[in-house]
Design a protein around this motif. Structure first.
Motif, PDB file in Angstrom:
ATOM      1  N   GLU A 128       0.837  -1.197   0.000  1.00 36.60           N
ATOM      2  CA  GLU A 128       0.000   0.000   0.000  1.00 36.60           C
ATOM      3  C   GLU A 128       0.876   1.252   0.000  1.00 36.60           C
ATOM      4  O   GLU A 128       1.702   1.447   0.888  1.00 36.60           O
ATOM      5  CB  GLU A 128      -0.911  -0.004   1.232  1.00 36.60           C
ATOM      6  N   ARG A 146       0.087   4.542   0.396  1.00 33.11           N
ATOM      7  CA  ARG A 146      -0.199   5.577   1.403  1.00 33.11           C
ATOM      8  C   ARG A 146       0.228   5.086   2.783  1.00 33.11           C
ATOM      9  O   ARG A 146      -0.162   4.002   3.210  1.00 33.11           O
ATOM     10  CB  ARG A 146      -1.676   5.932   1.423  1.00 33.11           C
ATOM     11  N   ASP A 172      -0.556   6.182   5.861  1.00 29.17           N
ATOM     12  CA  ASP A 172      -1.588   6.047   6.891  1.00 29.17           C
ATOM     13  C   ASP A 172      -2.396   4.770   6.703  1.00 29.17           C
ATOM     14  O   ASP A 172      -2.630   4.008   7.649  1.00 29.17           O
ATOM     15  CB  ASP A 172      -2.506   7.273   6.937  1.00 29.17           C
ATOM     16  N   LYS A 173      -2.779   4.477   5.452  1.00 24.20           N
ATOM     17  CA  LYS A 173      -3.535   3.252   5.188  1.00 24.20           C
ATOM     18  C   LYS A 173      -2.668   2.025   5.408  1.00 24.20           C
ATOM     19  O   LYS A 173      -3.145   0.992   5.900  1.00 24.20           O
ATOM     20  CB  LYS A 173      -4.100   3.262   3.770  1.00 24.20           C
ATOM     21  N   SER A 174      -1.374   2.130   5.047  1.00 26.49           N
ATOM     22  CA  SER A 174      -0.460   1.014   5.249  1.00 26.49           C
ATOM     23  C   SER A 174      -0.359   0.649   6.727  1.00 26.49           C
ATOM     24  O   SER A 174      -0.416  -0.532   7.100  1.00 26.49           O
ATOM     25  CB  SER A 174       0.922   1.366   4.703  1.00 26.49           C
ATOM     26  N   GLY A 192       6.050   7.457   5.335  1.00 24.77           N
ATOM     27  CA  GLY A 192       5.192   8.578   5.689  1.00 24.77           C
ATOM     28  C   GLY A 192       5.953   9.871   5.865  1.00 24.77           C
ATOM     29  O   GLY A 192       5.464  10.957   5.511  1.00 24.77           O
ATOM     30  N   SER A 230       6.957  11.045   2.246  1.00 25.19           N
ATOM     31  CA  SER A 230       5.826  11.543   1.460  1.00 25.19           C
ATOM     32  C   SER A 230       5.183  12.775   2.076  1.00 25.19           C
ATOM     33  O   SER A 230       4.360  13.439   1.438  1.00 25.19           O
ATOM     34  CB  SER A 230       4.767  10.447   1.314  1.00 25.19           C
ATOM     35  N   GLU A 282       3.200  12.632   4.650  1.00 26.11           N
ATOM     36  CA  GLU A 282       1.894  12.264   5.210  1.00 26.11           C
ATOM     37  C   GLU A 282       1.907  12.217   6.736  1.00 26.11           C
ATOM     38  O   GLU A 282       0.879  12.453   7.377  1.00 26.11           O
ATOM     39  CB  GLU A 282       1.456  10.896   4.676  1.00 26.11           C
ATOM     40  N   CYS A 341      -0.784  11.821  11.635  1.00 26.34           N
ATOM     41  CA  CYS A 341      -0.939  12.322  10.275  1.00 26.34           C
ATOM     42  C   CYS A 341      -0.894  13.843  10.195  1.00 26.34           C
ATOM     43  O   CYS A 341      -1.419  14.543  11.076  1.00 26.34           O
ATOM     44  CB  CYS A 341      -2.257  11.839   9.682  1.00 26.34           C
ATOM     45  N   HIS A 373      -7.852  12.594   6.773  1.00 23.18           N
ATOM     46  CA  HIS A 373      -7.788  11.611   5.686  1.00 23.18           C
ATOM     47  C   HIS A 373      -8.023  10.202   6.187  1.00 23.18           C
ATOM     48  O   HIS A 373      -8.695   9.403   5.532  1.00 23.18           O
ATOM     49  CB  HIS A 373      -6.440  11.681   4.969  1.00 23.18           C
ATOM     50  N   LEU A 431     -10.887   6.979   4.923  1.00 26.27           N
ATOM     51  CA  LEU A 431     -10.516   5.698   4.326  1.00 26.27           C
ATOM     52  C   LEU A 431     -11.649   4.698   4.516  1.00 26.27           C
ATOM     53  O   LEU A 431     -12.219   4.593   5.595  1.00 26.27           O
ATOM     54  CB  LEU A 431      -9.244   5.149   4.974  1.00 26.27           C
TER      55      LEU A 431
END
Length: 221
Positions: A82, A84, A86-88, A142, A145, A147, A201, A206, A210
C-alpha cells in the motif's frame, strides 16, 4: 525377532511432524508438560530421534514461534504494498489484530514470556526485529511523502505504533468483556487504530475517510 517400530529412526519429515504435533498441543493448552520424548512416543519414533532436529523442547517452541512470524508476515504483505503510509499502518495494525485472534496460542508463544531471554534464540530474535522493521518502513515512507508528522525519530514512533497495536490485540484477547464498542470488538479495534494513526498524520481527516479495510485472508499453515 520382531522389531519395535519406535526403535528405528523415522525416515519421513520428522522435524515438520514434531512442529505440527507441538502446535496441536499448543492450541489445546498442553505445552507445560510437553517433552520431545513424549512427542516421539506419539509419532512412533525412538525417543532420541527428535534430538537430531531440536536440542530441547524450547528449541522446538522457538522454531514454532518463527513459523508463527512467517504466517504473520504473509498477512502483512498487502500493507507493505500500500503506497499511502496512513492506510499502510492501518492495514498492518488490523493484520496484527486478526492474527492474534485467529492464532491466539501462537501469538502468545511469539510475544509471551515462554521463550526468554530472546537473545538465546537468534533466529527468533531476528524474526521479532523484522516485525518492528516493517513498522519502521511504514513510518519512513510517511516521513518522505509528508503524510506523517515528524513528532520524533523513526524508531520512537515505530515503537509507539507497535505498542498501540499490541495493546489493542491484547485487550481483545484478554479483556474482551470490557473492551469493545457495543461489544463489537472488530469495530472497536479499527476505531482505536484509526484514532492512533490520525494523531500521526499531517492531515488527520484523511484517515477518517478511508473505507473499511477488508479482513485479511486466512493464513495457510
Amino acid at each position: 525377532m520382531a522389531t519395535n517400530p519406535t526403535s528405528n529412526y523415522h525416515h519421513g519429515n520428522l522435524r515438520q511432524e514434531l512442529m505440527e504435533l507441538a502446535e496441536q498441543h499448543l492450541i489445546e493448552g498442553g505445552i507445560g508438560d510437553l517433552s520431545l520424548r513424549a512427542l516421539a512416543r506419539e509419532i512412533g519414533v525412538s525417543q532420541t530421534a527428535p534430538y537430531r532436529h531440536f536440542k530441547d523442547k524450547n528449541a522446538l517452541l522457538a522454531a514454532l514461534a518463527i513459523e508463527g512470524f512467517r504466517r504473520f508476515f504473509a498477512l502483512c504483505e498487502p500493507s507493505e504494498r500500500e503506497p499511502r503510509a496512513d492506510k499502510s499502518l492501518l492495514m498492518f495494525g488490523l493484520a496484527y489484530v486478526h492474527f492474534a485472534k485467529t492464532h491466539t496460542a501462537m501469538f502468545h508463544l511469539m510475544f509471551g514470556p515462554v521463550l526468554t531471554p530472546r537473545n538465546e534464540y537468534p533466529d527468533l530474535f531476528a524474526a521479532g526485529r523484522e516485525a518492528i522493521y516493517k513498522v519502521r518502513a511504514g513510518v519512513e515512507r510517511g516521513f518522505k511523502s509528508g503524510e506523517l508528522r515528524e513528532l520524533d525519530d523513526v524508531a520512537s514512533i515505530a515503537h509507539t505504533v507497535w505498542a498501540a497495536v499490541h495493546g489493542v490485540a491484547t485487550l481483545m484477547l484478554d479483556h474482551a468483556d470490557s473492551y469493545g464498542y457495543h461489544r463489537d470488538l472488530d469495530l472497536q479495534a479499527e476505531k482505536s487504530l484509526r484514532m492512533m494513526i490520525a494523531g500521526l498524520c499531517v492531515d488527520p481527516e484523511h484517515i477518517a475517510t478511508l473505507p473499511k479495510v477488508a479482513t485479511p485472508m486466512p493464513i495457510e499453515n
